[in-house]
Design a protein around this motif. Structure first.
Motif, short mmCIF file in Angstrom:
data_model
loop_
_atom_site.label_atom_id
_atom_site.label_comp_id
_atom_site.label_asym_id
_atom_site.label_seq_id
_atom_site.Cartn_x
_atom_site.Cartn_y
_atom_site.Cartn_z
N ARG A 144 0.84 -1.20 0.00
CA ARG A 144 0.00 0.00 0.00
C ARG A 144 0.87 1.25 0.00
NH1 ARG A 144 -1.62 3.65 3.61
NH2 ARG A 144 -3.78 4.40 3.65
N VAL A 145 0.56 2.22 -0.87
CA VAL A 145 1.31 3.47 -0.97
C VAL A 145 0.32 4.63 -0.95
CG1 VAL A 145 2.81 4.89 -2.42
CG2 VAL A 145 3.20 2.42 -2.27
N ARG A 146 0.58 5.60 -0.09
CA ARG A 146 -0.30 6.76 0.00
C ARG A 146 0.52 8.05 0.02
NH1 ARG A 146 -3.20 3.37 -1.17
NH2 ARG A 146 -5.27 2.82 -0.36
N LEU A 147 0.11 9.01 -0.80
CA LEU A 147 0.71 10.34 -0.88
C LEU A 147 -0.37 11.36 -0.55
CD1 LEU A 147 2.58 9.89 -4.30
CD2 LEU A 147 3.38 9.24 -2.03
N TRP A 148 0.03 12.48 0.01
CA TRP A 148 -0.95 13.49 0.43
C TRP A 148 -0.49 14.87 0.01
CZ3 TRP A 148 -1.94 14.82 6.32
CH2 TRP A 148 -2.99 15.75 6.41
N ASP B 299 0.65 2.05 -15.11
CA ASP B 299 -0.51 1.29 -14.62
C ASP B 299 -0.72 1.47 -13.12
OD1 ASP B 299 1.74 -0.12 -13.79
OD2 ASP B 299 0.82 -2.09 -14.09
N ALA B 300 -0.29 2.59 -12.58
CA ALA B 300 -0.33 2.80 -11.13
C ALA B 300 -1.73 2.62 -10.56
CB ALA B 300 0.19 4.20 -10.80
N ALA B 301 -2.76 3.00 -11.30
CA ALA B 301 -4.12 2.91 -10.78
C ALA B 301 -4.56 1.47 -10.57
CB ALA B 301 -5.09 3.62 -11.73
N LEU C 242 -2.14 2.30 -4.84
CA LEU C 242 -1.42 3.56 -4.76
C LEU C 242 -2.40 4.68 -5.02
CD1 LEU C 242 2.01 4.38 -6.42
CD2 LEU C 242 0.17 6.04 -6.34
N ARG C 243 -2.52 5.59 -4.07
CA ARG C 243 -3.49 6.68 -4.22
C ARG C 243 -2.91 7.97 -3.66
NH1 ARG C 243 -4.96 3.36 -7.06
NH2 ARG C 243 -7.04 2.44 -7.33
N VAL D 79 -6.20 10.20 -7.87
CA VAL D 79 -6.33 11.33 -6.94
C VAL D 79 -7.77 11.48 -6.46
CG1 VAL D 79 -5.85 13.77 -6.59
CG2 VAL D 79 -4.48 12.47 -8.22
N SER D 80 -7.93 11.70 -5.17
CA SER D 80 -9.24 12.03 -4.60
C SER D 80 -9.13 13.35 -3.85
CB SER D 80 -9.74 10.93 -3.67
OG SER D 80 -8.85 10.74 -2.59
#
Length: 268
Positions: free
Chosen positions: A97-101, A124-126, A130-131, A184-185
């Motif tokens: 799991r990878v998360r960036l903010w 193909d990151a999506a 990864l989000r 991205v959300s």
């Protein structure tokens, strides 16, 4: 305007210097016109009332400056591309799991720049866990970022190759491709309030945000970012901002306005 300054500080930790009265008045004048209020005393009465909760949010939006552009402070994105992402993308490919903010995302250019950097290395990151989370206190700029659509002037600083690769064009507008949008959300968030996110982040961009806060609020935010980061996590701040480093905090310097937590083996 002292009462407005007290509300801004209580609501969002924003510090307005006593000499900024004309700035405050000019920025709130549009709100008075929109609400058809006769004077600032009437506006103050509204934002101090229980019925003024939504207007307090709009007031904070009016008092902050939302200026950004794609790949602003390019050295941060070079670090993201060359140092931060390679091990994180390997982790994602292995099922991790990878998360960036993007904290204080303004109109969204920062978060989309992060997404394009990811997609350059991992198209193909999506398809992996990864989000990128993009947040801001201003609901209007959150909505702008969520639209993923910008005019020609706003994308003028994007490299031509990246613009062709990651934007679709229609009617003079540029819209991020679905592969970027899937990463991205966007959500409204007051950094001064409780955060609903629980899982750790691997990197946080919070640039040109804490300049609005007093020293006590800044120190509290640095501590909260440290708590929100995974061991070894990265923090990127604005060109005029500085984060206390060890022994005064858990962060160590990792580049120009770039900081890092020690990896797990050193994490205490």
């Amino acid at each position: 305007m002292a009462a407005i300054a007290r509300i801004a500080h209580a609501e969002a930790g924003i510090v307005i210097a006593p000499g900024k009265t004309s700035m405050v008045q000019s920025r709130l004048a549009k709100r008075l016109r929109a609400l058809d209020l006769p004077d600032y005393d009437s506006y103050l009465a509204l934002v101090q009332s229980d019925a003024g909760r939504d207007e307090r949010r709009r007031m904070i939006s009016a008092l902050t400056t939302n200026v950004s552009h794609f790949f602003r402070e390019s050295h941060h994105f070079e670090t993201l591309r060359n140092e931060v992402l390679p091990p994180l993308l390997s982790k994602a490919r292995a099922g991790g799991r990878v998360r960036l903010w993007s904290a204080g995302c303004s109109n969204g250019q920062e978060a989309w720049s992060m997404a394009m950097t990811v997609l350059e290395l991992m198209p193909d990151a999506a398809n992996h866990d990864l989000r990128i989370l993009a947040t801001d206190i201003d609901p209007m700029v959150v909505e702008k970022g969520r639209s993923a659509t910008y005019d020609a002037q706003m994308v003028s600083g994007v490299d031509t190759g990246l613009r062709k690769r990651f934007f679709e064009t229609a009617g003079g507008q540029f819209r991020l491709i679905p592969a970027a949008q899937a990463l991205v959300s966007f959500h409204e968030l007051n950094l001064h309030a409780p955060w609903p996110m629980r899982a750790p982040f691997d990197a946080i961009f919070c640039r040109n945000v804490v300049i609005y806060f007093d020293a006590e609020t800044q120190d509290r935010l640095w501590h909260r970012f440290a708590e929100a980061l995974a061991p070894g996590g990265w923090l990127f701040v604005g060109h005029s901002e500085r984060v206390p480093v060890a022994p005064h905090s858990r962060f160590v310097t990792a580049g120009i306005t770039t900081y890092r937590l020690p990896p797990a083996a050193e994490h205490k």
